[in-house]
Scaffold this motif. Sequence first.
Motif, PDB file in Angstrom:
ATOM      1  N   SER A 160       0.813  -1.190   0.147  1.00 38.85           N
ATOM      2  CA  SER A 160       0.041  -0.094  -0.186  1.00 38.85           C
ATOM      3  C   SER A 160       0.809   1.155  -0.097  1.00 38.85           C
ATOM      4  CB  SER A 160      -0.885   0.115   1.474  1.00 38.85           C
ATOM      5  OG  SER A 160       0.015  -0.057   2.581  1.00 38.85           O
ATOM      6  N   ARG A 161       1.941   1.308   0.697  1.00 40.03           N
ATOM      7  CA  ARG A 161       2.941   2.426   0.706  1.00 40.03           C
ATOM      8  C   ARG A 161       3.561   2.533  -0.636  1.00 40.03           C
ATOM      9  NH1 ARG A 161       6.925   1.918   5.438  1.00 40.03           N
ATOM     10  NH2 ARG A 161       6.549  -0.548   4.962  1.00 40.03           N
ATOM     11  N   CYS A 162       3.711   1.554  -1.358  1.00 39.63           N
ATOM     12  CA  CYS A 162       4.382   1.656  -2.856  1.00 39.63           C
ATOM     13  C   CYS A 162       3.278   2.345  -3.513  1.00 39.63           C
ATOM     14  CB  CYS A 162       4.821   0.389  -2.881  1.00 39.63           C
ATOM     15  SG  CYS A 162       6.414  -0.131  -2.302  1.00 39.63           S
ATOM     16  N   ILE A 163       2.191   1.822  -3.692  1.00 40.15           N
ATOM     17  CA  ILE A 163       0.945   2.354  -4.460  1.00 40.15           C
ATOM     18  C   ILE A 163       0.904   3.836  -4.311  1.00 40.15           C
ATOM     19  CG2 ILE A 163      -1.505   1.960  -4.930  1.00 40.15           C
ATOM     20  CD1 ILE A 163      -0.848  -1.192  -4.405  1.00 40.15           C
ATOM     21  N   ASP A 164       0.682   3.897  -2.911  1.00 42.95           N
ATOM     22  CA  ASP A 164       0.288   5.381  -2.619  1.00 42.95           C
ATOM     23  C   ASP A 164       1.569   6.309  -3.127  1.00 42.95           C
ATOM     24  OD1 ASP A 164      -1.469   7.246  -1.286  1.00 42.95           O
ATOM     25  OD2 ASP A 164       0.414   7.678   0.019  1.00 42.95           O
ATOM     26  N   ALA A 165       2.835   5.774  -2.938  1.00 41.24           N
ATOM     27  CA  ALA A 165       4.106   6.748  -3.572  1.00 41.24           C
ATOM     28  C   ALA A 165       3.863   6.879  -4.903  1.00 41.24           C
ATOM     29  CB  ALA A 165       5.266   6.089  -2.971  1.00 41.24           C
ATOM     30  N   ASP A 214      -2.902  -7.224 -11.299  1.00 37.18           N
ATOM     31  CA  ASP A 214      -3.495  -6.839 -10.015  1.00 37.18           C
ATOM     32  C   ASP A 214      -2.799  -5.728  -9.515  1.00 37.18           C
ATOM     33  OD1 ASP A 214      -1.320  -8.400  -9.355  1.00 37.18           O
ATOM     34  OD2 ASP A 214      -2.167  -9.126  -7.615  1.00 37.18           O
ATOM     35  N   SER A 215      -1.714  -5.666  -9.136  1.00 35.13           N
ATOM     36  CA  SER A 215      -0.861  -4.341  -8.830  1.00 35.13           C
ATOM     37  C   SER A 215      -0.957  -3.091  -9.723  1.00 35.13           C
ATOM     38  CB  SER A 215       0.684  -4.670  -8.563  1.00 35.13           C
ATOM     39  OG  SER A 215       0.996  -5.823  -8.004  1.00 35.13           O
ATOM     40  N   PHE A 216      -1.073  -3.501 -11.132  1.00 35.94           N
ATOM     41  CA  PHE A 216      -1.216  -2.314 -12.146  1.00 35.94           C
ATOM     42  C   PHE A 216      -2.520  -1.848 -11.962  1.00 35.94           C
ATOM     43  CE2 PHE A 216      -2.911  -1.479 -16.363  1.00 35.94           C
ATOM     44  CZ  PHE A 216      -1.860  -0.447 -16.646  1.00 35.94           C
ATOM     45  N   GLN A 217      -3.579  -2.529 -11.601  1.00 34.43           N
ATOM     46  CA  GLN A 217      -4.977  -2.181 -11.579  1.00 34.43           C
ATOM     47  C   GLN A 217      -4.881  -1.209 -10.246  1.00 34.43           C
ATOM     48  OE1 GLN A 217      -8.008  -5.188 -10.623  1.00 34.43           O
ATOM     49  NE2 GLN A 217      -9.529  -3.765 -11.312  1.00 34.43           N
ATOM     50  N   ARG A 218      -4.519  -1.579  -9.145  1.00 31.53           N
ATOM     51  CA  ARG A 218      -4.590  -1.100  -7.776  1.00 31.53           C
ATOM     52  C   ARG A 218      -3.598   0.298  -8.070  1.00 31.53           C
ATOM     53  NH1 ARG A 218      -2.929  -5.266  -2.898  1.00 31.53           N
ATOM     54  NH2 ARG A 218      -2.994  -3.104  -1.975  1.00 31.53           N
ATOM     55  N   VAL A 219      -2.681   0.344  -8.871  1.00 33.53           N
ATOM     56  CA  VAL A 219      -2.059   1.509  -9.018  1.00 33.53           C
ATOM     57  C   VAL A 219      -2.940   2.669  -9.678  1.00 33.53           C
ATOM     58  CG1 VAL A 219       0.008   2.749 -10.326  1.00 33.53           C
ATOM     59  CG2 VAL A 219       0.164   0.757  -8.912  1.00 33.53           C
ATOM     60  N   LEU A 220      -3.507   2.314 -10.879  1.00 38.01           N
ATOM     61  CA  LEU A 220      -4.277   3.187 -11.486  1.00 38.01           C
ATOM     62  C   LEU A 220      -5.617   3.710 -11.034  1.00 38.01           C
ATOM     63  CD1 LEU A 220      -4.357   1.580 -15.284  1.00 38.01           C
ATOM     64  CD2 LEU A 220      -2.864   3.049 -14.309  1.00 38.01           C
ATOM     65  N   ILE A 221      -6.015   2.887  -9.985  1.00 35.78           N
ATOM     66  CA  ILE A 221      -7.245   3.186  -9.292  1.00 35.78           C
ATOM     67  C   ILE A 221      -6.698   4.306  -8.216  1.00 35.78           C
ATOM     68  CG2 ILE A 221      -8.454   2.330  -7.267  1.00 35.78           C
ATOM     69  CD1 ILE A 221      -9.063  -0.273  -9.006  1.00 35.78           C
ATOM     70  N   ALA A 222      -5.525   4.064  -7.723  1.00 34.34           N
ATOM     71  CA  ALA A 222      -5.133   4.864  -6.593  1.00 34.34           C
ATOM     72  C   ALA A 222      -4.690   6.217  -7.268  1.00 34.34           C
ATOM     73  CB  ALA A 222      -3.959   4.453  -5.942  1.00 34.34           C
ATOM     74  N   MET A 223      -4.208   6.199  -8.580  1.00 34.78           N
ATOM     75  CA  MET A 223      -4.049   7.366  -9.484  1.00 34.78           C
ATOM     76  C   MET A 223      -5.320   8.431  -9.677  1.00 34.78           C
ATOM     77  SD  MET A 223      -1.269   5.792 -12.059  1.00 34.78           S
ATOM     78  CE  MET A 223      -1.454   7.040 -13.374  1.00 34.78           C
ATOM     79  N   MET A 224      -6.302   7.518  -9.920  1.00 34.48           N
ATOM     80  CA  MET A 224      -7.619   8.347 -10.367  1.00 34.48           C
ATOM     81  C   MET A 224      -8.290   8.891  -9.095  1.00 34.48           C
ATOM     82  SD  MET A 224      -9.679   5.897 -12.938  1.00 34.48           S
ATOM     83  CE  MET A 224      -9.476   4.359 -12.475  1.00 34.48           C
ATOM     84  N   ALA A 225      -8.025   8.191  -7.851  1.00 30.63           N
ATOM     85  CA  ALA A 225      -8.266   8.524  -6.421  1.00 30.63           C
ATOM     86  C   ALA A 225      -7.610   9.862  -6.139  1.00 30.63           C
ATOM     87  CB  ALA A 225      -8.242   7.684  -5.694  1.00 30.63           C
TER      88      ALA A 225
END
Length: 606
Positions: A160-165, A214-225
């Motif tokens: 989660s920290r990597c995705i948020d960064a 799955d990681s790619f999807q979570r990154v894009l969702i976090a970017m849109m958020a």
Amino acid sequence: MSAKKKDLLSSAMKRTSEWISSQEVSSDVTVHVGEASFSLHKFPLLSKCGLIKKLVSESNKDSEATVIKISDIPGGSESFELAAKFCYGINFDMSTDNIAMLRCAAEYLEMTEEHSIENLVVRTETYLNEVALKSLSSSITVLHKTEELSPVAERVKLVSRCIDAIAYMTCQESHFCSPSPSSSNNNEVVAHQQQSKQPVVDWWAEDLTVLRIDSFQRVLIAMMARGFKQYGLGPVLMLYAQKSLRGLEIFGKGMKKIEPKQEHEKRVILETIVSLLPREKNAMSVSFLSMLLRAAIYLETTVACRLDLEKRMGLQLAQAVLDDLLIPSYSFTGEHSMFDTDTVQRILMNYLEFEVEGVRLSNSGVDLAGDMERVGKLMENYLAEIASDRNVSLLKFNGLAELIPEQSRVTEDGMYRAVDIYLKAHPNMSDVERKKVCSLMDCQKLSREACAHAAQNDRLPVQTIVQVLYYEQQRLRGEVTNDSDSPAPPPPQPAAAVLSPKLSSYNDELSKLKRENQDLKLELLKMKMKLKEFEKDSEKKTSTTPMSSNPSSPISSASMDKPPLPKKSFINSVSRKLGKLNPFGIPPYNARGKTKPPKDRRHSIS
């Protein structure tokens, strides 16, 4: 514990480890990690690893050498070797390639501050916060490494920290992110993408393609958020799809050459990509959507996934080219047609539905008519392409052709070409079936060249050839009538450019017809003058002829009402001259099966 005591303890541990290594003290504990085996010493391990201390205390105390097994440590034997080096005080480099593995191994081995000062957990956390998560490329690398370290990586919140960064830094770098949503800004960027042939791709998009889906999807969702605009994801999704779906045989027929496990993985990737596609129109190219649709049919994804792609293609059908619609039929048998006509038919129905309901936004009527004409030409070319396939049934061919709007077809030349190819590829059709195929085209809208070809086409039914000849005759008559009634044409304007061979031949033919019409008009005027002279002579003769003595006689009254007839020989000559105006030798419609005109009209030539 004071800082002085910490320093004394750490220096003592270092000296002890050096002494153990230098004196070659025999090992008293053997650790099995997977297939690897490590002969180590209890003292440096137990002083920093809480898990090993617990396992040693639970093992058999009677034996001199303790054997423990660690099977599920994150990173396997490689991560345990680095952790053991840390326990012995042996220097090694921390990097973005091994920091995720070290952090998870430290958590698994319980190398916390309870057992030693500045233990491996603290050291790895310091490196993550101060180095690894400070740059975008390093954060992507660490996230990629955590994909094989679950569930420990999730427990320590490393994923989660990597995705948020990553989401934070991509929004800082990209121009697709704005703090406040603005429709005008969205339209400007979408218009810019439409004008530019190449999509706008940020430099970090290529780095994201190494991630698992799955990681790619979570990154894009976090970017849109965080405010990243969805239409900006288009180029990123294109890069990821091209890399992850590489190797699929989606452009040809034959048996599948893919393992079931790999097929399932690619199916999940494709369905996830389709779910992330932006909803804005023109955010994705039609060729990319066509590639995804081919892959979806090949991989047998869910029906919802395929229907979603068909609707997207239908919305942008006016931008498609013929290759985008030539979707192979993946039936893997020789009984089916070469191309998937059912899918194209649904795409066309979606397009017509969008047009009828007025779903298309920010488009004027002129653009709508132009798009409709482009779609009509595209579908005519598609029909001509599939017509040569002998497995295309009459029902499918007619069903697809009947969906093409009539207002989109300026001429019927494209439809005639498709019909002619279909008749040539299906020579065993009955007369009824050939009539059904030919009923798709309107013979009145054929060009002069198409009419000339159709008049000599033996594959067409006789009725169709007669219609073509009749309408061509009507067209020539209309041109003759218009030329005789219209004033003299104005002098021709100088040509702005050199005419093409087709246009010049057409103009030569038109000027020749105009000259013939002028000659016919002069001849017609001469005939009218002669006819008037004959009428005057006949009136003089009837005025000198005595009336019948019986006024009640029906014959005499009828002869008084009827005008005198001109000479029979002149009428025959006039009829013969007017008969020459029929260039195809086909009697006009009014002359078929009709009774002769009454005798009191025989003198009229109008």
